[in-house]
Design an enzyme around this catalytic site. Structure first.
Site, mmCIF file in Angstrom:
data_model
loop_
_atom_site.group_PDB
_atom_site.id
_atom_site.type_symbol
_atom_site.label_atom_id
_atom_site.label_comp_id
_atom_site.label_asym_id
_atom_site.label_seq_id
_atom_site.Cartn_x
_atom_site.Cartn_y
_atom_site.Cartn_z
ATOM 1 N N HIS A 1 32.291 50.574 46.607
ATOM 2 C CA HIS A 1 32.448 50.735 48.050
ATOM 3 C C HIS A 1 33.878 50.487 48.527
ATOM 4 O O HIS A 1 34.167 50.652 49.720
ATOM 5 C CB HIS A 1 31.502 49.787 48.796
ATOM 6 C CG HIS A 1 30.073 50.193 48.707
ATOM 7 N ND1 HIS A 1 29.262 49.824 47.665
ATOM 8 C CD2 HIS A 1 29.309 50.950 49.531
ATOM 9 C CE1 HIS A 1 28.051 50.329 47.860
ATOM 10 N NE2 HIS A 1 28.049 51.012 48.981
ATOM 11 N N HIS B 1 28.149 57.526 44.651
ATOM 12 C CA HIS B 1 27.050 56.835 43.969
ATOM 13 C C HIS B 1 25.721 57.175 44.631
ATOM 14 O O HIS B 1 25.663 57.657 45.752
ATOM 15 C CB HIS B 1 27.285 55.313 43.973
ATOM 16 C CG HIS B 1 27.421 54.721 45.331
ATOM 17 N ND1 HIS B 1 28.628 54.665 45.998
ATOM 18 C CD2 HIS B 1 26.523 54.165 46.174
ATOM 19 C CE1 HIS B 1 28.462 54.100 47.177
ATOM 20 N NE2 HIS B 1 27.181 53.792 47.318
ATOM 21 N N CYS C 1 17.761 50.906 53.747
ATOM 22 C CA CYS C 1 18.639 51.717 52.909
ATOM 23 C C CYS C 1 19.176 50.838 51.789
ATOM 24 O O CYS C 1 19.172 49.613 51.893
ATOM 25 C CB CYS C 1 19.772 52.338 53.714
ATOM 26 S SG CYS C 1 20.744 51.166 54.652
ATOM 27 N N HIS D 1 20.434 51.000 47.248
ATOM 28 C CA HIS D 1 20.858 51.694 46.035
ATOM 29 C C HIS D 1 19.873 51.424 44.904
ATOM 30 O O HIS D 1 19.523 50.266 44.676
ATOM 31 C CB HIS D 1 22.237 51.192 45.593
ATOM 32 C CG HIS D 1 23.255 51.204 46.686
ATOM 33 N ND1 HIS D 1 23.465 50.113 47.519
ATOM 34 C CD2 HIS D 1 24.104 52.169 47.101
ATOM 35 C CE1 HIS D 1 24.412 50.418 48.388
ATOM 36 N NE2 HIS D 1 24.816 51.652 48.165
ATOM 37 N N GLU E 1 13.043 43.680 51.902
ATOM 38 C CA GLU E 1 13.737 43.430 53.164
ATOM 39 C C GLU E 1 12.786 43.181 54.329
ATOM 40 O O GLU E 1 13.058 42.341 55.182
ATOM 41 C CB GLU E 1 14.643 44.618 53.514
ATOM 42 C CG GLU E 1 15.845 44.762 52.612
ATOM 43 C CD GLU E 1 16.824 45.817 53.102
ATOM 44 O OE1 GLU E 1 16.667 46.317 54.242
ATOM 45 O OE2 GLU E 1 17.751 46.141 52.347
ATOM 46 N N TYR F 1 27.578 62.238 51.806
ATOM 47 C CA TYR F 1 28.517 61.942 52.878
ATOM 48 C C TYR F 1 29.594 60.970 52.417
ATOM 49 O O TYR F 1 29.481 60.328 51.376
ATOM 50 C CB TYR F 1 27.800 61.385 54.119
ATOM 51 C CG TYR F 1 26.886 60.217 53.846
ATOM 52 C CD1 TYR F 1 27.374 58.931 53.685
ATOM 53 C CD2 TYR F 1 25.511 60.402 53.760
ATOM 54 C CE1 TYR F 1 26.530 57.862 53.432
ATOM 55 C CE2 TYR F 1 24.651 59.354 53.517
ATOM 56 C CZ TYR F 1 25.172 58.082 53.357
ATOM 57 O OH TYR F 1 24.337 57.034 53.102
ATOM 58 N N GLU G 1 31.488 54.368 52.348
ATOM 59 C CA GLU G 1 30.211 54.853 51.836
ATOM 60 C C GLU G 1 30.399 56.275 51.326
ATOM 61 O O GLU G 1 30.439 57.226 52.099
ATOM 62 C CB GLU G 1 29.139 54.837 52.934
ATOM 63 C CG GLU G 1 28.681 53.460 53.336
ATOM 64 C CD GLU G 1 27.803 52.775 52.296
ATOM 65 O OE1 GLU G 1 27.624 53.313 51.191
ATOM 66 O OE2 GLU G 1 27.300 51.688 52.594
ATOM 67 N N GLU H 1 28.306 58.480 49.311
ATOM 68 C CA GLU H 1 26.942 58.409 48.799
ATOM 69 C C GLU H 1 26.276 59.769 48.655
ATOM 70 O O GLU H 1 26.475 60.675 49.466
ATOM 71 C CB GLU H 1 26.080 57.509 49.704
ATOM 72 C CG GLU H 1 26.533 56.067 49.642
ATOM 73 C CD GLU H 1 25.597 55.100 50.319
ATOM 74 O OE1 GLU H 1 25.537 53.945 49.870
ATOM 75 O OE2 GLU H 1 24.947 55.480 51.306
ATOM 76 N N TRP I 1 26.583 55.514 58.830
ATOM 77 C CA TRP I 1 25.824 56.575 58.178
ATOM 78 C C TRP I 1 24.554 56.968 58.929
ATOM 79 O O TRP I 1 23.903 57.953 58.587
ATOM 80 C CB TRP I 1 25.459 56.161 56.756
ATOM 81 C CG TRP I 1 24.585 54.933 56.699
ATOM 82 C CD1 TRP I 1 23.218 54.871 56.776
ATOM 83 C CD2 TRP I 1 25.027 53.577 56.573
ATOM 84 N NE1 TRP I 1 22.793 53.571 56.714
ATOM 85 C CE2 TRP I 1 23.876 52.757 56.589
ATOM 86 C CE3 TRP I 1 26.297 52.975 56.450
ATOM 87 C CZ2 TRP I 1 23.950 51.360 56.487
ATOM 88 C CZ3 TRP I 1 26.358 51.591 56.349
ATOM 89 C CH2 TRP I 1 25.202 50.801 56.362
#
Length: 197
Positions: A41, A48, A83, A85, A103, A119, A130, A132, A175
């Protein structure tokens, strides 16, 4: 920088600490390697794999979360339901379901793939980027969330009209609109035309 679950190391099966690794991908989403999470990042960013989840209640309201103030990236801003990874080798669908539970304390129902979007969004506040290849998912939240306070500051269910008002007044993740717009066809299919998504 505060230590959060995102920046902390975790213990491997042999008791040694290892960094959180992300899958690096090419423009087609094909895995080409791995990188440590924070390094991926840092500007200019490394492309990624990521995921974004949009959960709705039975009235067609979107579950938003405000990211906890202790997050190293985009703290205190509103964003989509969840959101994150996937770990290297973890299917995006499995990662989306796992992180939603970690979460928010809820297991999504009717979770469905909603396409992908690529993006490049810098975050001026942190200097992080970001880059991604994001896998999108939509589904239903059929119980009230029980958020982990280290991850989530607060939650809210909002209609499309309420989201427009909130987005004009409160800070959102860099994002958010990109992933929301990319997921809209699947959102409309899930919630129906009368909800305004």
């Amino acid at each position: 920088m505060p230590t959060t679950p995102a920046t902390a190391t975790h213990s491997s099966s042999n008791g040694t600490a290892e960094a959180i690794m992300l899958e690096l991908v090419d423009e087609n989403g094909t895995t080409i390697g791995t990188a440590e999470k924070l390094a991926a990042h840092q500007a200019p960013g490394q492309l990624h794999r990521a995921f974004s989840v949009f959960l709705f209640d039975e009235q067609g309201r979107l579950l938003l979360q405000r990211r906890a103030l202790g997050k190293y990236h985009s703290p205190g801003v509103w964003s989509n339901t969840c959101c994150g990874h996937p770990y290297p080798g973890e299917a995006p669908f499995a990662a989306a379901a796992r992180r939603t539970y970690e979460e928010l304390g809820i297991a999504p129902s009717l979770l469905a793939e909603a396409g992908t979007v690529r993006y490049n969004h810098p975050d001026p506040a942190s200097g992080l980027v970001e880059q991604e290849f994001n896998h999108l998912f939509v589904g239903m939240a059929q119980k009230e969330p029980a958020p982990d306070p280290e991850e989530v500051g607060e939650t809210a269910f909002v209609t499309a009209a309420e989201l427009a008002e909130r987005h004009a007044e409160a800070p959102f993740s860099a994002w958010f609109m990109t992933v929301l717009d990319a997921a809209r066809p699947a959102i409309r299919e899930l919630t129906g035309p009368s909800t305004g998504w």
